[in-house]
Design an enzyme around this catalytic site. Sequence first.
Site, PDB file in Angstrom:
ATOM      1  N   ARG A  15      31.490  28.314  -7.759  1.00 25.60           N
ATOM      2  CA  ARG A  15      32.945  27.367  -7.883  1.00 25.60           C
ATOM      3  C   ARG A  15      33.239  27.639  -9.197  1.00 25.60           C
ATOM      4  O   ARG A  15      32.315  28.037 -10.198  1.00 25.60           O
ATOM      5  CB  ARG A  15      32.874  26.112  -7.080  1.00 25.60           C
ATOM      6  N   TYR A 150      24.903  15.187 -22.709  1.00 26.57           N
ATOM      7  CA  TYR A 150      25.838  16.459 -22.550  1.00 26.57           C
ATOM      8  C   TYR A 150      25.863  17.288 -23.845  1.00 26.57           C
ATOM      9  O   TYR A 150      25.664  18.563 -23.867  1.00 26.57           O
ATOM     10  CB  TYR A 150      27.345  16.228 -21.650  1.00 26.57           C
TER      11      TYR A 150
HETATM   12  P1  NAD Z   1      31.612  22.929 -11.802  1.00 25.96           P
HETATM   13  O1  NAD Z   1      30.945  21.712 -11.744  1.00 25.96           O
HETATM   14  O2  NAD Z   1      32.949  23.376 -11.214  1.00 25.96           O
HETATM   15  O3  NAD Z   1      30.380  24.303 -11.686  1.00 25.96           O
HETATM   16  C1  NAD Z   1      29.326  24.312 -11.791  1.00 25.96           C
HETATM   17  C2  NAD Z   1      28.303  25.119 -10.835  1.00 25.96           C
HETATM   18  O4  NAD Z   1      27.217  24.778 -11.380  1.00 25.96           O
HETATM   19  C3  NAD Z   1      28.450  24.353  -9.489  1.00 25.96           C
HETATM   20  O5  NAD Z   1      28.750  25.644  -8.723  1.00 25.96           O
HETATM   21  C4  NAD Z   1      27.069  23.984  -9.484  1.00 25.96           C
HETATM   22  O6  NAD Z   1      26.723  23.796  -8.055  1.00 25.96           O
HETATM   23  C5  NAD Z   1      26.144  24.896 -10.335  1.00 25.96           C
HETATM   24  N1  NAD Z   1      25.088  24.029 -10.517  1.00 25.96           N
HETATM   25  C6  NAD Z   1      24.671  22.875 -11.155  1.00 25.96           C
HETATM   26  N2  NAD Z   1      23.426  22.760 -11.177  1.00 25.96           N
HETATM   27  C7  NAD Z   1      22.773  23.801 -10.750  1.00 25.96           C
HETATM   28  C8  NAD Z   1      21.622  24.249 -10.631  1.00 25.96           C
HETATM   29  N3  NAD Z   1      20.314  23.529 -10.957  1.00 25.96           N
HETATM   30  N4  NAD Z   1      20.925  25.787 -10.411  1.00 25.96           N
HETATM   31  C9  NAD Z   1      22.246  26.526 -10.125  1.00 25.96           C
HETATM   32  N5  NAD Z   1      23.582  26.187 -10.177  1.00 25.96           N
HETATM   33  C10 NAD Z   1      23.857  24.875 -10.689  1.00 25.96           C
HETATM   34  O7  NAD Z   1      31.773  22.973 -13.391  1.00 25.96           O
HETATM   35  P2  NAD Z   1      32.626  24.147 -14.259  1.00 25.96           P
HETATM   36  O8  NAD Z   1      33.537  23.430 -15.162  1.00 25.96           O
HETATM   37  O9  NAD Z   1      32.884  25.360 -13.665  1.00 25.96           O
HETATM   38  O10 NAD Z   1      31.447  24.343 -15.448  1.00 25.96           O
HETATM   39  C11 NAD Z   1      31.073  25.630 -15.578  1.00 25.96           C
HETATM   40  C12 NAD Z   1      30.218  25.655 -17.055  1.00 25.96           C
HETATM   41  O11 NAD Z   1      31.053  25.375 -18.141  1.00 25.96           O
HETATM   42  C13 NAD Z   1      29.109  24.437 -17.211  1.00 25.96           C
HETATM   43  O12 NAD Z   1      27.823  24.866 -17.996  1.00 25.96           O
HETATM   44  C14 NAD Z   1      29.873  23.495 -18.032  1.00 25.96           C
HETATM   45  O13 NAD Z   1      29.049  22.583 -18.743  1.00 25.96           O
HETATM   46  C15 NAD Z   1      30.862  24.313 -18.858  1.00 25.96           C
HETATM   47  N6  NAD Z   1      32.031  23.633 -19.456  1.00 25.96           N
HETATM   48  C16 NAD Z   1      32.968  23.004 -18.574  1.00 25.96           C
HETATM   49  C17 NAD Z   1      34.135  22.465 -19.201  1.00 25.96           C
HETATM   50  C18 NAD Z   1      35.171  21.844 -18.150  1.00 25.96           C
HETATM   51  O14 NAD Z   1      36.160  21.411 -18.752  1.00 25.96           O
HETATM   52  N7  NAD Z   1      35.036  22.450 -16.942  1.00 25.96           N
HETATM   53  C19 NAD Z   1      34.318  22.275 -20.552  1.00 25.96           C
HETATM   54  C20 NAD Z   1      33.330  22.880 -21.206  1.00 25.96           C
HETATM   55  C21 NAD Z   1      32.190  23.925 -20.849  1.00 25.96           C
END
Ligand code: NAD
Length: 241
Positions: A15, A150
């Site tokens: 996702r 984080y």
């Molecule tokens: P999200 O929560 O929608 O997706 C994260 C995914 O990681 C999920 O599908 C979840 O099931 C998976 N996950 C969690 N723990 C896991 C594990 N132990 N093993 C395998 N998969 C696992 O979040 P997102 O926003 O799509 O985040 C993606 C990346 O981007 C992350 O590293 C997040 O820290 C980073 N990020 C997000 C944002 C934001 O604003 N959304 C900003 C900066 C960085």
Amino acid sequence: MRFQGKVAIVTGGARGMGASHARGLAAEGARVLIGDVLDTEGKALAEEVPGARYVHLDVTREDSWQHALHTAEEALGPVDVLVNNAGIVHFGGVEEQSPEHFRRILDVNLVGSFLGMHTVLPGMRDRGRGAVVNVSSAAGLVGFAGGVGYVASKWGVRGMTKAAALDMAGSGVRVNSVHPGVIRTPMGESASPDLFAHQPVPRMGEPEEVTRMVLFLASDDASFTTGGEFLIDGGQTIGVI
Ligand code: NAD
């Protein structure tokens, strides 16, 4: 079609941004292994994305990584691209964050990305080619209150990327990090609008805007780029870094 004939692993690909990266890589010809702990969502996505497969991958577990690499090589072929995208957040300041949450964030975000590289890089080195994109955050370049775990994890990902890029020097394998700001995903939707309201680009980012950077770094378009850090944050951090 920059990834025609290539194989990619995307962690946390069921996702959010990971799903967008998987779709983007597949649209340009890659066979993508989507790894996640969300089996229902991951399987549904793999059925929809041409050439994709899903594997249950808990990035914190070495045996899970070995299984994922084996699945990729058997079903799709040698791995050319690794996108270490899986991540979690638990908000809490240095006084409030429980040690359990602090450790868990580091385990998924930092150790998980290390284990991915530790598992996949030897094959890339042997073949003399490959690209890793580690997903850090704007929080990997600055701090924010209430995000001690984080922030620590994402600075760690940024530093680890540079060390790994040097370890791979001369091998044909490149390692870079991306640093998204607030992006419209299940994780990003939990952020306060105050975080992006005063940015030069005053809105949330879309996952596809991060995917375009990830695909650039994963492709031969970035053939002279390694150990770099790339912001996709609407200017959120201008003035503070
Ligand atoms: P999200 O929560 O929608 O997706 C994260 C995914 O990681 C999920 O599908 C979840 O099931 C998976 N996950 C969690 N723990 C896991 C594990 N132990 N093993 C395998 N998969 C696992 O979040 P997102 O926003 O799509 O985040 C993606 C990346 O981007 C992350 O590293 C997040 O820290 C980073 N990020 C997000 C944002 C934001 O604003 N959304 C900003 C900066 C960085």
